[in-house]
Write a protein that holds these residues in place. Structure first.
Motif, mmCIF file in Angstrom:
data_model
loop_
_atom_site.group_PDB
_atom_site.id
_atom_site.type_symbol
_atom_site.label_atom_id
_atom_site.label_comp_id
_atom_site.label_asym_id
_atom_site.label_seq_id
_atom_site.Cartn_x
_atom_site.Cartn_y
_atom_site.Cartn_z
ATOM 1 N N PRO A 1 40.391 -15.673 -20.095
ATOM 2 C CA PRO A 1 39.257 -14.474 -19.473
ATOM 3 C C PRO A 1 38.376 -14.338 -20.925
ATOM 4 O O PRO A 1 37.285 -14.383 -20.983
ATOM 5 N N PHE A 2 39.321 -14.556 -22.209
ATOM 6 C CA PHE A 2 38.095 -14.414 -23.428
ATOM 7 C C PHE A 2 37.367 -15.680 -23.673
ATOM 8 O O PHE A 2 36.338 -15.406 -24.077
ATOM 9 N N VAL A 3 37.666 -16.787 -23.425
ATOM 10 C CA VAL A 3 36.868 -17.932 -23.587
ATOM 11 C C VAL A 3 35.803 -18.113 -22.507
ATOM 12 O O VAL A 3 34.496 -18.314 -22.870
ATOM 13 N N ALA A 4 36.191 -17.598 -21.178
ATOM 14 C CA ALA A 4 35.110 -17.433 -20.394
ATOM 15 C C ALA A 4 34.064 -16.165 -20.699
ATOM 16 O O ALA A 4 32.910 -16.370 -20.594
ATOM 17 N N PHE A 5 34.617 -15.178 -21.072
ATOM 18 C CA PHE A 5 33.592 -14.075 -21.666
ATOM 19 C C PHE A 5 32.858 -14.676 -22.707
ATOM 20 O O PHE A 5 31.561 -14.487 -22.707
ATOM 21 N N LEU A 6 33.351 -15.212 -23.657
ATOM 22 C CA LEU A 6 32.384 -15.904 -24.572
ATOM 23 C C LEU A 6 31.537 -16.950 -24.187
ATOM 24 O O LEU A 6 30.114 -16.909 -24.702
ATOM 25 N N CYS A 7 31.881 -17.811 -23.252
ATOM 26 C CA CYS A 7 31.032 -18.774 -22.878
ATOM 27 C C CYS A 7 29.787 -18.020 -22.063
ATOM 28 O O CYS A 7 28.599 -18.499 -22.200
ATOM 29 N N CYS A 8 30.031 -17.114 -21.200
ATOM 30 C CA CYS A 8 28.999 -16.277 -20.705
ATOM 31 C C CYS A 8 28.077 -15.628 -21.472
ATOM 32 O O CYS A 8 26.780 -15.417 -21.309
ATOM 33 N N PHE A 9 28.532 -14.920 -22.558
ATOM 34 C CA PHE A 9 27.667 -14.425 -23.679
ATOM 35 C C PHE A 9 26.962 -15.240 -24.278
ATOM 36 O O PHE A 9 25.662 -14.986 -24.482
ATOM 37 N N LEU A 10 27.309 -16.583 -24.811
ATOM 38 C CA LEU A 10 26.713 -17.431 -25.300
ATOM 39 C C LEU A 10 25.320 -18.052 -24.457
ATOM 40 O O LEU A 10 24.303 -18.295 -24.717
#
Length: 68
Positions: free
Chosen positions: A44-53
């Motif tokens: 979930p952290f990696v997915a959130f980071l990708c969405c944020f970017l």
């Protein structure tokens, strides 16, 4: 063989945090904490980071591709 003590995997997470400094076998406790907390939150952290970017992309590269 019957064990007379509870295994680290059977202990509560609160117990792991409390006894982290007290026990000599810190590697096992850290491994169990990592298995319970870090591993489930990694994807979930990696997915959130990708969405944020993607959301904060100022150059708007391939924006129509993502909107279709």
């Amino acid at each position: 063989e019957i064990t007379k003590y509870t295994k680290i995997a059977e202990q509560s997470t609160l117990w792991l945090f409390k006894n982290y400094k007290l026990r000599n076998n810190n590697k096992d406790i850290l491994e169990e904490i990592h298995k319970r907390i870090v591993k489930p939150l990694f994807i979930p952290f990696v997915a959130f980071l990708c969405c944020f970017l993607l959301y904060t992309n100022n150059e708007k590269i391939n924006l129509p591709f993502f909107l279709n």
